[in-house]
Scaffold this motif. Structure first.
Motif, PDB file in Angstrom:
ATOM      1  N   GLU A  19       0.850  -1.196   0.000  1.00 50.74           N
ATOM      2  CA  GLU A  19       0.000   0.000   0.000  1.00 50.74           C
ATOM      3  C   GLU A  19       0.881   1.239   0.000  1.00 50.74           C
ATOM      4  OE1 GLU A  19      -1.795   1.055   4.009  1.00 50.74           O
ATOM      5  OE2 GLU A  19      -1.240  -1.041   4.347  1.00 50.74           O
ATOM      6  N   LEU A  20       0.301   2.356  -0.402  1.00 51.37           N
ATOM      7  CA  LEU A  20       1.014   3.627  -0.427  1.00 51.37           C
ATOM      8  C   LEU A  20       0.955   4.232   0.967  1.00 51.37           C
ATOM      9  CD1 LEU A  20      -0.419   4.972  -3.794  1.00 51.37           C
ATOM     10  CD2 LEU A  20       1.809   3.915  -3.416  1.00 51.37           C
ATOM     11  N   ALA A  21       2.077   4.220   1.677  1.00 52.77           N
ATOM     12  CA  ALA A  21       2.122   4.701   3.059  1.00 52.77           C
ATOM     13  C   ALA A  21       3.526   5.202   3.378  1.00 52.77           C
ATOM     14  CB  ALA A  21       1.749   3.568   4.015  1.00 52.77           C
ATOM     15  N   CYS A  22       3.642   5.928   4.466  1.00 54.70           N
ATOM     16  CA  CYS A  22       4.935   6.407   4.939  1.00 54.70           C
ATOM     17  C   CYS A  22       5.641   5.292   5.713  1.00 54.70           C
ATOM     18  CB  CYS A  22       4.756   7.631   5.838  1.00 54.70           C
ATOM     19  SG  CYS A  22       4.042   9.042   4.973  1.00 54.70           S
ATOM     20  N   ARG A  23       6.940   5.421   5.823  1.00 54.53           N
ATOM     21  CA  ARG A  23       7.761   4.431   6.528  1.00 54.53           C
ATOM     22  C   ARG A  23       8.416   5.083   7.731  1.00 54.53           C
ATOM     23  NH1 ARG A  23      12.094   0.342   3.663  1.00 54.53           N
ATOM     24  NH2 ARG A  23      12.854  -0.644   5.564  1.00 54.53           N
ATOM     25  N   ILE A  24       8.586   4.308   8.772  1.00 59.30           N
ATOM     26  CA  ILE A  24       9.269   4.752   9.983  1.00 59.30           C
ATOM     27  C   ILE A  24      10.507   3.881  10.175  1.00 59.30           C
ATOM     28  CG2 ILE A  24       9.086   5.007  12.488  1.00 59.30           C
ATOM     29  CD1 ILE A  24       7.313   6.960  10.953  1.00 59.30           C
TER      30      ILE A  24
END
Length: 109
Positions: free
Chosen positions: A76-81
């Motif tokens: 999915e299109l999401a931010c990474r930590i």
């Protein structure tokens, strides 16, 4: 240290602005690690763009087709930590990048 050529990409989505700074840090880390590579940026805009990638959130730093900080692709299109010495951040710090790049297998091994 010997110079070696590799393909380096930053996979990102526009909604996570840390990809710009991650790319700048990556440029510095590549030079420090003695790796001759231009950083390419690939904007992922649609879930279909994820097909065939190792995208684990934005930004995902890919060297020769592999995530520099191995993680499961998320689909999915999401931010990474990233875990860093300063806590959880939207990108690894420069020292982490240098260390990961220096751990890459050498060509011919």
């Amino acid at each position: 240290m010997d110079r070696r050529a590799v393909r380096v990409e930053v996979l990102h989505i526009e909604e996570c602005p840390s990809w710009r700074e991650a790319g700048a840090r990556l440029q510095i880390a590549l030079a420090e690690a003695g790796i001759d590579a231009a950083v390419e940026y690939r904007l992922l805009e649609d879930p279909a763009d994820l097909a065939g990638t190792v995208f684990a959130g934005s930004p995902t730093i890919v060297v020769d087709g592999a995530d520099l900080f191995p993680a499961e692709p998320i689909g999915e299109l999401a931010c990474r930590i990233y875990p860093t010495p300063a806590g959880l951040r939207g990108m690894p710090d420069t020292e982490q990048l240098v260390a990961a790049l220096r751990d890459l297998p050498r060509a011919g091994r």
